[in-house]
Design an enzyme around this catalytic site. Structure first.
Site, PDB file in Angstrom:
ATOM      1  N   GLY A   1       5.018  -0.703   2.612  1.00 20.42           N
ATOM      2  CA  GLY A   1       5.776  -1.057   1.749  1.00 20.42           C
ATOM      3  C   GLY A   1       6.550  -2.163   2.136  1.00 20.42           C
ATOM      4  O   GLY A   1       6.140  -3.521   2.566  1.00 20.42           O
ATOM      5  N   SER A   2       7.921  -1.608   2.708  1.00 17.77           N
ATOM      6  CA  SER A   2       8.773  -2.582   3.410  1.00 17.77           C
ATOM      7  C   SER A   2       8.122  -2.838   5.019  1.00 17.77           C
ATOM      8  O   SER A   2       8.216  -3.939   5.312  1.00 17.77           O
ATOM      9  CB  SER A   2      10.169  -1.792   3.732  1.00 17.77           C
ATOM     10  OG  SER A   2      10.724  -1.651   2.659  1.00 17.77           O
TER      11      SER A   2
ATOM     12  N   ASN B   1       1.473   3.489   2.205  1.00 18.41           N
ATOM     13  CA  ASN B   1       2.191   3.452   3.524  1.00 18.41           C
ATOM     14  C   ASN B   1       2.699   2.292   3.929  1.00 18.41           C
ATOM     15  O   ASN B   1       2.994   2.249   5.281  1.00 18.41           O
ATOM     16  CB  ASN B   1       1.476   4.253   4.360  1.00 18.41           C
ATOM     17  CG  ASN B   1       1.278   5.850   3.765  1.00 18.41           C
ATOM     18  OD1 ASN B   1       2.342   6.526   3.457  1.00 18.41           O
ATOM     19  ND2 ASN B   1       0.120   6.589   3.912  1.00 18.41           N
TER      20      ASN B   1
ATOM     21  N   ILE C   1       0.321  -3.091  -7.868  1.00 19.90           N
ATOM     22  CA  ILE C   1      -0.072  -4.812  -7.890  1.00 19.90           C
ATOM     23  C   ILE C   1       0.130  -5.154  -9.371  1.00 19.90           C
ATOM     24  O   ILE C   1      -0.516  -4.559 -10.326  1.00 19.90           O
ATOM     25  CB  ILE C   1      -1.469  -4.966  -7.268  1.00 19.90           C
ATOM     26  CG1 ILE C   1      -1.852  -4.376  -6.071  1.00 19.90           C
ATOM     27  CG2 ILE C   1      -1.793  -6.363  -7.497  1.00 19.90           C
ATOM     28  CD1 ILE C   1      -0.631  -4.641  -5.067  1.00 19.90           C
TER      29      ILE C   1
ATOM     30  N   GLU D   1       9.316  -7.390  -4.354  1.00 19.14           N
ATOM     31  CA  GLU D   1       9.260  -8.771  -3.424  1.00 19.14           C
ATOM     32  C   GLU D   1      10.176  -8.564  -2.177  1.00 19.14           C
ATOM     33  O   GLU D   1      10.832  -9.362  -1.904  1.00 19.14           O
ATOM     34  CB  GLU D   1       9.500  -9.874  -4.072  1.00 19.14           C
ATOM     35  CG  GLU D   1       8.242 -10.330  -4.960  1.00 19.14           C
ATOM     36  CD  GLU D   1       8.119 -11.765  -5.146  1.00 19.14           C
ATOM     37  OE1 GLU D   1       8.495 -12.510  -4.795  1.00 19.14           O
ATOM     38  OE2 GLU D   1       7.479 -11.893  -6.372  1.00 19.14           O
TER      39      GLU D   1
ATOM     40  N   GLU E   1       1.042  -1.146  -0.187  1.00 21.82           N
ATOM     41  CA  GLU E   1       0.130   0.089   0.019  1.00 21.82           C
ATOM     42  C   GLU E   1       0.887   1.163   0.075  1.00 21.82           C
ATOM     43  O   GLU E   1       1.981   1.340   0.068  1.00 21.82           O
ATOM     44  CB  GLU E   1      -0.918  -0.017   1.280  1.00 21.82           C
ATOM     45  CG  GLU E   1      -1.708  -1.315   1.380  1.00 21.82           C
ATOM     46  CD  GLU E   1      -2.728  -1.111   2.650  1.00 21.82           C
ATOM     47  OE1 GLU E   1      -2.596  -0.141   3.088  1.00 21.82           O
ATOM     48  OE2 GLU E   1      -3.357  -2.061   2.861  1.00 21.82           O
TER      49      GLU E   1
ATOM     50  N   GLN F   1      41.784  -6.936 -23.917  1.00 18.28           N
ATOM     51  CA  GLN F   1      41.695  -7.731 -22.690  1.00 18.28           C
ATOM     52  C   GLN F   1      40.830  -6.746 -21.753  1.00 18.28           C
ATOM     53  O   GLN F   1      40.083  -7.493 -20.878  1.00 18.28           O
ATOM     54  CB  GLN F   1      43.081  -7.577 -22.014  1.00 18.28           C
ATOM     55  CG  GLN F   1      43.255  -8.659 -20.726  1.00 18.28           C
ATOM     56  CD  GLN F   1      44.683  -8.675 -20.193  1.00 18.28           C
ATOM     57  OE1 GLN F   1      45.127  -7.753 -19.829  1.00 18.28           O
ATOM     58  NE2 GLN F   1      44.979 -10.044 -20.063  1.00 18.28           N
TER      59      GLN F   1
HETATM   60  N1  COS Z   1       7.682 -17.019   7.799  1.00 19.49           N
HETATM   61  C1  COS Z   1       7.025 -17.279   8.938  1.00 19.49           C
HETATM   62  N2  COS Z   1       6.873 -16.268  10.101  1.00 19.49           N
HETATM   63  C2  COS Z   1       7.306 -15.171   9.836  1.00 19.49           C
HETATM   64  C3  COS Z   1       8.321 -14.621   8.657  1.00 19.49           C
HETATM   65  C4  COS Z   1       8.367 -16.120   7.806  1.00 19.49           C
HETATM   66  N3  COS Z   1       9.255 -15.929   6.997  1.00 19.49           N
HETATM   67  N4  COS Z   1       8.615 -13.586   8.848  1.00 19.49           N
HETATM   68  C5  COS Z   1       8.004 -13.159   9.835  1.00 19.49           C
HETATM   69  N5  COS Z   1       7.375 -13.938  10.691  1.00 19.49           N
HETATM   70  C6  COS Z   1       6.822 -13.993  11.744  1.00 19.49           C
HETATM   71  C7  COS Z   1       7.568 -13.624  12.993  1.00 19.49           C
HETATM   72  O1  COS Z   1       7.859 -14.671  13.581  1.00 19.49           O
HETATM   73  C8  COS Z   1       6.616 -12.917  13.874  1.00 19.49           C
HETATM   74  O2  COS Z   1       5.758 -13.676  14.590  1.00 19.49           O
HETATM   75  P1  COS Z   1       5.390 -13.381  16.109  1.00 19.49           P
HETATM   76  O3  COS Z   1       4.443 -12.408  16.113  1.00 19.49           O
HETATM   77  O4  COS Z   1       4.707 -14.701  16.642  1.00 19.49           O
HETATM   78  O5  COS Z   1       6.523 -13.244  16.799  1.00 19.49           O
HETATM   79  C9  COS Z   1       5.664 -11.959  12.929  1.00 19.49           C
HETATM   80  O6  COS Z   1       5.660 -12.662  11.780  1.00 19.49           O
HETATM   81  C10 COS Z   1       6.153 -10.691  12.763  1.00 19.49           C
HETATM   82  O7  COS Z   1       7.390 -10.673  12.181  1.00 19.49           O
HETATM   83  P2  COS Z   1       8.443  -9.293  12.476  1.00 19.49           P
HETATM   84  O8  COS Z   1       8.526  -8.820  13.746  1.00 19.49           O
HETATM   85  O9  COS Z   1       9.966  -9.735  12.071  1.00 19.49           O
HETATM   86  O10 COS Z   1       7.955  -8.396  11.498  1.00 19.49           O
HETATM   87  P3  COS Z   1       8.242  -6.865  11.103  1.00 19.49           P
HETATM   88  O11 COS Z   1       6.750  -5.934  11.037  1.00 19.49           O
HETATM   89  O12 COS Z   1       9.386  -6.562  11.525  1.00 19.49           O
HETATM   90  O13 COS Z   1       8.605  -7.186   9.397  1.00 19.49           O
HETATM   91  C11 COS Z   1       9.938  -7.852   7.443  1.00 19.49           C
HETATM   92  C12 COS Z   1       9.525  -8.190   8.846  1.00 19.49           C
HETATM   93  C13 COS Z   1      10.467  -6.466   7.330  1.00 19.49           C
HETATM   94  C14 COS Z   1      10.827  -8.905   7.174  1.00 19.49           C
HETATM   95  C15 COS Z   1       8.595  -7.865   6.769  1.00 19.49           C
HETATM   96  O14 COS Z   1       7.770  -6.782   7.010  1.00 19.49           O
HETATM   97  C16 COS Z   1       9.097  -7.767   5.057  1.00 19.49           C
HETATM   98  O15 COS Z   1       9.522  -8.990   4.709  1.00 19.49           O
HETATM   99  N6  COS Z   1       8.917  -6.735   4.549  1.00 19.49           N
HETATM  100  C17 COS Z   1       8.980  -6.674   2.960  1.00 19.49           C
HETATM  101  C18 COS Z   1       7.664  -6.823   2.546  1.00 19.49           C
HETATM  102  C19 COS Z   1       7.780  -7.044   0.958  1.00 19.49           C
HETATM  103  O16 COS Z   1       8.351  -8.050   0.512  1.00 19.49           O
HETATM  104  N7  COS Z   1       7.140  -6.272   0.154  1.00 19.49           N
HETATM  105  C20 COS Z   1       6.974  -6.506  -1.214  1.00 19.49           C
HETATM  106  C21 COS Z   1       5.525  -6.610  -1.551  1.00 19.49           C
HETATM  107  S1  COS Z   1       5.219  -7.824  -2.206  1.00 19.49           S
HETATM  108  S2  COS Z   1       5.585  -7.926  -4.048  1.00 19.49           S
END
Ligand code: COS
Length: 386
Positions: free
Chosen positions: A130-131, A128, A156, A363, A126, A278
């Protein structure tokens, strides 16, 4: 390098390469220029049974996995990153159903995705969020037998073109990422519309659009997994699809090396083909080394995932990051080898360099991947000390 492909995997690779050479290369420049969705090529890929590679036979697929999807994506990317992402994003949309769908949901949605009759798309991002995927603002409120979805998803891939969408929305905002849920939403449902189509630097023939939900009623049976599991659905999906971005990056880079090699043998300066210098030879060698290293890591990771391994986040992030950074470097070097011609639209390497950039971003940015990798490393190290 021999990757010991099975006969079936070799056939998939050959078929995807043949389509890339015969159908995609002749069309790619115009598709890019016109920012036109490659519907005709999607139909060819569908007729060639390439959409169902990773879907179980029970649901109309070929029964392969992440590795087969990577093989096909790589070959398509060698010709065009935009066509490749339109193809692979259907897998991204389908994986949540594959991983968390009930038998009924799989039976209803997967066969049409497997045949390519319908494209799928995945809606997490969305404006706000993204990451910070847990920062999703789109809401889903239970009302009798339906959830009511409100909000806007951004950027999307396959937006507007896909028929089946897996959408992450908050069922309980107060719980943060534990309050997200995943839903299957069909194109055409009341309250589900498409917003603006983005104009992009690269992968320009792919469709990148907003999804707008205004009181969209989604039947309760379209909840994926349990309520509150949406963040896990998204993370586990991305763990399995990030190697596909690695495959895309390897393919784009290979396409750029092929062009640089061919050009350097023909281009004469100072009375000799530039391939005899080269300075150029070392660039070509470095490009080949980096591509092969990335390919090995992508293939190895995809096979590891298909083996049923559970702890895959770090490896998946590693192969995506390494391959995407490699792709940016290799395509930039290809433009350099072609010099002024490389910078012009008549040659495909400038498009490849534009297409490469997104692999470091979507991703999950490569910075987020490094966070995932580092946190896992530290966790593993701490558990060893205990
Ligand atoms: N598999 C299973 N569980 C997972 C996981 C995974 N790969 N990654 C995180 N979790 C779980 C954690 O264990 C945690 O569980 P609990 O609440 O039970 O402790 C929960 O999910 C939240 O995890 P975390 O605290 O690590 O979340 P964050 O909000 O800090 O975010 C990142 C973690 C940054 C890694 C995540 O938000 C991310 O991947 N962001 C990028 C998103 C992305 O790829 N966007 C592109 C759009 S799609 S094209």
């Amino acid at each position: 390098m021999n990757y010991f492909l099975t006969e079936e995997q070799q056939m998939i690779q050959d078929l995807a390469r043949q389509i890339a050479t015969e159908k995609i290369i002749p069309a790619r420049a115009e598709l890019d220029e016109k920012e036109e969705f490659p519907s005709e090529i999607m139909n060819i890929l569908a007729q060639s049974d390439l959409f169902g590679l990773y879907i179980p036979e029970e649901y109309g697929g070929m029964g392969g996995g992440c590795f087969e999807l990577c093989l096909a994506t790589e070959q398509i990317s060698r010709a065009c990153g935009g066509v490749a992402v339109s193809y692979a994003a259907s897998g991204l949309g389908a994986y949540p159903i594959l991983l968390f769908g009930t038998h009924e949901q799989k039976q209803k949605y997967l066969p049409d995705i497997a045949t390519g009759k319908k494209l799928a798309a995945f809606a997490l991002t969305e404006a706000n969020a993204g990451s910070d995927a847990g920062g999703t603002q789109t809401t889903a409120v239970l009302d009798g037998d339906h959830y009511i979805l409100n909000g806007t998803k951004q950027w999307i891939t396959n937006g507007g073109e896909a028929e089946t969408y897996t959408v992450i929305a908050m069922t309980n905002k107060a719980k943060g990422s534990r309050g997200a849920s995943a839903f299957i939403v069909e194109k055409g449902w009341e309250g589900f519309e498409f917003g603006k189509k983005e104009k992009k630097m690269g992968i320009r023939c792919s469709s990148t659009r907003e999804l707008v939900f205004k009181n969209c009623r989604v039947p309760k049976e379209n909840l994926l997994g349990k309520q509150g599991m949406g963040f896990i659905v998204a993370m586990k999906t991305l763990d399995r699809t990030r190697p596909g971005i690695g495959g895309q990056a390897v393919g784009i880079a290979q396409g750029a090396l092929d062009e640089a090699l061919s050009y350097s043998r023909q281009r004469v300066q100072f009375g000799k083909p530039i391939s005899s210098f080269q300075a150029i030879q070392h660039m070509l060698a470095d490009m080949a080394i980096q591509i092969e290293a990335a390919r090995s890591l992508v293939y190895c990771t995809a096979r590891y995932i298909d083996s049923g391994a559970k702890k895959i986040s770090k490896d998946s992030a590693m192969c995506k990051t390494f391959a995407a950074d490699m792709c940016m470097k290799v395509t930039t070097d290809a433009v350099q080898i072609l010099g002024g011609y490389g910078y012009m639209r008549e040659y495909p390497v400038e498009k490849m360099m534009r297409d490469a950039k997104i692999t470091q971003i979507y991703e999950g940015t490569n910075q987020i991947q490094r966070n995932v990798i580092a946190l896992q490393l530290i966790k593993e190290s701490a558990s060893k000390v205990k």
